[in-house]
Every structure is written in C-alpha cells, then in structure tokens.
Write a protein that holds these residues in place. Structure first.
Motif, PDB file in Angstrom:
ATOM      1  N   ASP A  83       0.841  -1.193   0.000  1.00 28.25           N
ATOM      2  CA  ASP A  83       0.000   0.000   0.000  1.00 28.25           C
ATOM      3  C   ASP A  83       0.876   1.243   0.000  1.00 28.25           C
ATOM      4  N   LYS A  84       0.445   2.290  -0.707  1.00 30.84           N
ATOM      5  CA  LYS A  84       1.197   3.539  -0.749  1.00 30.84           C
ATOM      6  C   LYS A  84       0.948   4.404   0.481  1.00 30.84           C
ATOM      7  N   ASN A  85       0.013   3.991   1.322  1.00 28.95           N
ATOM      8  CA  ASN A  85      -0.287   4.711   2.551  1.00 28.95           C
ATOM      9  C   ASN A  85       0.487   4.065   3.693  1.00 28.95           C
ATOM     10  N   GLU A  86       1.505   4.742   4.180  1.00 31.03           N
ATOM     11  CA  GLU A  86       2.371   4.190   5.229  1.00 31.03           C
ATOM     12  C   GLU A  86       1.597   3.855   6.497  1.00 31.03           C
ATOM     13  N   MET A  87       0.486   4.549   6.720  1.00 36.88           N
ATOM     14  CA  MET A  87      -0.292   4.312   7.934  1.00 36.88           C
ATOM     15  C   MET A  87      -0.981   2.948   7.924  1.00 36.88           C
ATOM     16  N   LYS A  88      -1.046   2.318   6.743  1.00 37.53           N
ATOM     17  CA  LYS A  88      -1.682   1.000   6.672  1.00 37.53           C
ATOM     18  C   LYS A  88      -0.771  -0.109   7.203  1.00 37.53           C
ATOM     19  N   ARG A  89       0.491   0.218   7.432  1.00 39.75           N
ATOM     20  CA  ARG A  89       1.406  -0.786   7.981  1.00 39.75           C
ATOM     21  C   ARG A  89       0.894  -1.308   9.327  1.00 39.75           C
ATOM     22  N   GLU A  90       0.528  -0.391  10.193  1.00 40.14           N
ATOM     23  CA  GLU A  90       0.061  -0.766  11.526  1.00 40.14           C
ATOM     24  C   GLU A  90      -1.222  -1.597  11.449  1.00 40.14           C
ATOM     25  N   GLY A 121      -2.238  -3.465   8.909  1.00 39.49           N
ATOM     26  CA  GLY A 121      -1.910  -4.772   8.363  1.00 39.49           C
ATOM     27  C   GLY A 121      -1.317  -5.699   9.398  1.00 39.49           C
ATOM     28  N   GLU A 122      -0.420  -5.163  10.214  1.00 39.63           N
ATOM     29  CA  GLU A 122       0.215  -5.976  11.253  1.00 39.63           C
ATOM     30  C   GLU A 122      -0.803  -6.452  12.285  1.00 39.63           C
ATOM     31  N   ALA A 123      -1.817  -5.619  12.562  1.00 38.00           N
ATOM     32  CA  ALA A 123      -2.843  -6.008  13.533  1.00 38.00           C
ATOM     33  C   ALA A 123      -3.636  -7.225  13.053  1.00 38.00           C
ATOM     34  N   PHE A 124      -3.748  -7.379  11.727  1.00 38.85           N
ATOM     35  CA  PHE A 124      -4.517  -8.496  11.174  1.00 38.85           C
ATOM     36  C   PHE A 124      -3.647  -9.700  10.815  1.00 38.85           C
ATOM     37  N   GLY A 125      -2.322  -9.575  10.929  1.00 32.34           N
ATOM     38  CA  GLY A 125      -1.458 -10.727  10.698  1.00 32.34           C
ATOM     39  C   GLY A 125      -0.411 -10.568   9.619  1.00 32.34           C
ATOM     40  N   MET A 126      -0.270  -9.377   9.050  1.00 33.38           N
ATOM     41  CA  MET A 126       0.744  -9.144   8.016  1.00 33.38           C
ATOM     42  C   MET A 126       2.146  -9.313   8.592  1.00 33.38           C
ATOM     43  N   THR A 127       3.029  -9.957   7.833  1.00 33.22           N
ATOM     44  CA  THR A 127       4.411 -10.163   8.294  1.00 33.22           C
ATOM     45  C   THR A 127       5.397  -9.202   7.641  1.00 33.22           C
ATOM     46  N   HIS A 128       5.075  -8.706   6.443  1.00 33.89           N
ATOM     47  CA  HIS A 128       5.960  -7.782   5.727  1.00 33.89           C
ATOM     48  C   HIS A 128       5.114  -6.703   5.065  1.00 33.89           C
ATOM     49  N   PHE A 129       5.682  -5.496   4.958  1.00 37.00           N
ATOM     50  CA  PHE A 129       4.955  -4.374   4.354  1.00 37.00           C
ATOM     51  C   PHE A 129       5.796  -3.744   3.261  1.00 37.00           C
ATOM     52  N   ILE A 130       5.152  -3.426   2.143  1.00 35.81           N
ATOM     53  CA  ILE A 130       5.823  -2.748   1.031  1.00 35.81           C
ATOM     54  C   ILE A 130       5.075  -1.457   0.715  1.00 35.81           C
ATOM     55  N   ASN A 131       5.806  -0.362   0.679  1.00 38.50           N
ATOM     56  CA  ASN A 131       5.272   0.911   0.202  1.00 38.50           C
ATOM     57  C   ASN A 131       5.917   1.184  -1.152  1.00 38.50           C
ATOM     58  N   PRO A 132       5.200   0.957  -2.268  1.00 42.72           N
ATOM     59  CA  PRO A 132       5.798   1.105  -3.603  1.00 42.72           C
ATOM     60  C   PRO A 132       6.299   2.519  -3.876  1.00 42.72           C
ATOM     61  N   GLY A 133       5.757   3.475  -3.141  1.00 43.11           N
ATOM     62  CA  GLY A 133       6.174   4.849  -3.336  1.00 43.11           C
ATOM     63  C   GLY A 133       7.585   5.120  -2.855  1.00 43.11           C
ATOM     64  N   ASP A 134       8.134   4.208  -2.081  1.00 47.77           N
ATOM     65  CA  ASP A 134       9.489   4.380  -1.545  1.00 47.77           C
ATOM     66  C   ASP A 134      10.558   3.780  -2.443  1.00 47.77           C
ATOM     67  N   SER A 135      10.166   3.238  -3.605  1.00 45.62           N
ATOM     68  CA  SER A 135      11.135   2.563  -4.464  1.00 45.62           C
ATOM     69  C   SER A 135      10.865   2.868  -5.933  1.00 45.62           C
TER      70      SER A 135
END
Length: 333
Positions: free
Chosen positions: A182-189, A191-205
C-alpha cells in the motif's frame, strides 16, 4: 414474494491503495427487522439481520456444486429491482431502486427475505456492518477462493478494509509469509494487527510492486496474491508477483474502468487469475460462520472503526475517506 422491511446502520469504506487511487464507498449494513410479509416464516419483528447482495437456495446446480457461491435462483442483482422486477420504494411518486438487493444508505429498506442473514442480537452493530461485505469479501477470498495452504506465501495489494480480510484469512489458514502492499504508510500498523508479516510501500522505491514482492520471496514470487484496489495496472502486477507455473491471483477490487490493460505473458507462464464476488462466501452456509467468528471477537475488527458520522453528516464521510488514517466510517442512522 417474501419480503422483510428493515431499518439499519450503514458503513462506508476505503478500498485499495491510497494516494490518488480510487476511493470506493461500501454498501455494507446491519439492521433490525421492522416488519415482515405474511409468507415470511424464518424472520420476525426485532430480529437483527445483515443484508447481502447474493442469496443461497442450497438446491440449484451452483449451490450444490461446491464450486461457487453464485446462486442461480437468488443471483446478485445489479438492476436495482426486486427478484420479480418491481421496486418496493418510491419518493413523491418516483420509483427508487434497491441497489444490489440491499437498498442501503437509507433508514429503511425493503428486501427479499433470501437476501438477509439473521445474526445474534448481541453482535456489535458496527462489526456486523464490517462483515456484511468489505472485510468478509477479502477473508473469503483467502478461505474459499484461493484456499490458502499452511506454510504458503501471500501478497495483498491494497490494505483497505477489503485487503485486510485476506491478510486475516491467510493468517488463520497458516500462511507463513503475508506481504501487504500500500502507498499509505499508515496502513502498515493496520496490516500488522490483522497478521501481516511484511509491508511494502511502492512509493518508496523505483522498482515495481511485483519486483519488491519477489525480493521478499526468494526471487520467485508468492503462492497467492489478492488484488483488492481495483487500480487497473495492479492486475498485471499482482499476477507477476506470484510464482511461475503455480501462482494464483484472486481479483477482488473493482475500479472505474470496465476494460483494463493486461500483460498476457503474466498468465501464459502458467499462473491463474480468478475473479470473485463476495470472496466466494455463500450467503447462509459461510456467512453464518463469519458472523460467529465476529461474535467471538476472532477478528480485530475494532481496527477498522476509525470514524463515525450521523446520517445528516453523510457528506462529511466522503471527506473522511480521503484521509490517510481512514479505514471505515460508520454512519449512524
């Protein structure tokens, strides 16, 4: 014609990648039965129900096949009319339409009894709204459509309420690597609450999202991917993010373009692409299980509840959807 009149609470949702990508309002809701037709036997006044946009007769070819949730007798109706092609609603003599059989975003709706699911009256109304479509669609896509296997790897494109569903479903099914994009960095938190193990922000690359997914999965991609944004170019990206020969992609997000560009090589290399309505969940058989899990608080649905407005302030909800911190807006009727 078996009908029930329902008064209910609606919610609106953000779906998919943020930052100039589409925002899609949901049609989810939960309601209390206000009255029933004289032929309705399985509902009564005061029952708490969730409206659905597909039914389940449990008898037609599709229902008994075990291959699909799309009932032939009670299909998803996009005409805005009841199954007998009439409308039960009007204003000042003008006919109104029952959008997706639900007629939500209103204080009262009239629904065919086959398009509502009775739930425990003690269920949290907001959480019941969340599972009536958005979150459940994503969860079902992992559970019923992809049938994610234990020890597998998963990528989810778009971490709105829909995208958080396959993350939760993949975790429940034992996936060991669950990548959220997700391009929204705030979605990292979230995602992790629901079980995400890794996060990618395509806007950072400068690399594509599929390349970034492959970097996290040994260079070969993931077993399953879920496209939850409806952003046209991401359909090819979600396929490219999966393994050659065996990768599976479930398309859930619906954008504004009826025809999208598609990289044919992505699928010629043996990958599978499948569309999904309501995540493959059957309106009775599966939704009752989801509702039970919701009642037992097996999902962190409180993480979805970010804003609340009254019906009179519904225009404010559309502004809230644009905020990076918004996941779900509850509209109190």
């Amino acid at each position: 014609m078996l009908c029930a009149s329902v008064c209910h609470t609606d919610i609106s949702s953000t779906q998919g990648l943020s930052d100039n990508f589409p925002l899609a309002p949901g049609h989810e809701g939960v309601g209390i039965v206000e009255s029933v037709g004289d032929q309705v036997k399985n509902l009564k006044e005061g029952d708490v129900v969730i409206p659905t946009h597909i039914g389940e007769c449990q008898e037609c070819e599709n229902c008994v096949s075990g291959k699909t949730n799309l009932c032939l007798k009670y299909p998803m109706r996009v005409t805005g009319l009841m199954p007998d092609n009439t409308s039960r609603m009007s204003i000042r003599g003008q006919r109104l339409h029952h959008i997706f059989s639900c007629a939500t975003w209103s204080e009262y709706m009239v629904s065919d009894v086959n398009y509502v699911l009775k739930v425990d009256p003690s269920i949290d109304p907001a959480h019941a709204s969340f599972i009536s479509c958005g979150f459940s669609t994503g969860f079902g896509a992992a559970w019923k459509e992809a049938k994610v296997e234990s020890g597998s790897s998963v990528a989810v494109f778009g971490l709105g309420a829909v995208g958080l569903g396959p993350i939760s479903g993949a975790k429940m099914l034992g996936a060991t690597k669950i990548i959220g994009i997700d391009k929204n960095e705030m979605k990292r938190e979230k995602g992790e609450a629901f079980g995400m193990t890794h996060f990618i922000n395509p806007g950072d690359s400068t690399k594509s999202a599929s390349e970034l997914v492959k970097e996290l999965s040994g260079g070969i991609g993931v077993d399953y991917s879920f496209e939850c944004s409806g952003v046209a170019p991401l359909l090819t990206e979600s396929l490219e993010a999966t393994k050659v020969g065996t990768g599976e992609t479930i398309a859930i997000g619906v954008g504004t373009e009826p025809i999208v560009p598609f990289g044919i090589l992505s699928i010629l290399y043996g990958r599978t692409l499948k569309g999904s309505i309501l995540g493959g969940l059957k309106a009775i058989s599966d939704f009752s299980i989801i509702a039970n899990k919701c009642q037992k608080e097996e999902f962190p649905l409180q993480e979805l509840f970010t804003h609340e407005v009254t019906l009179a302030d519904i225009s404010k909800a559309f502004e809230l959807l644009k905020q990076s911190s918004c996941v779900k807006v509850v509209i109190k009727m």
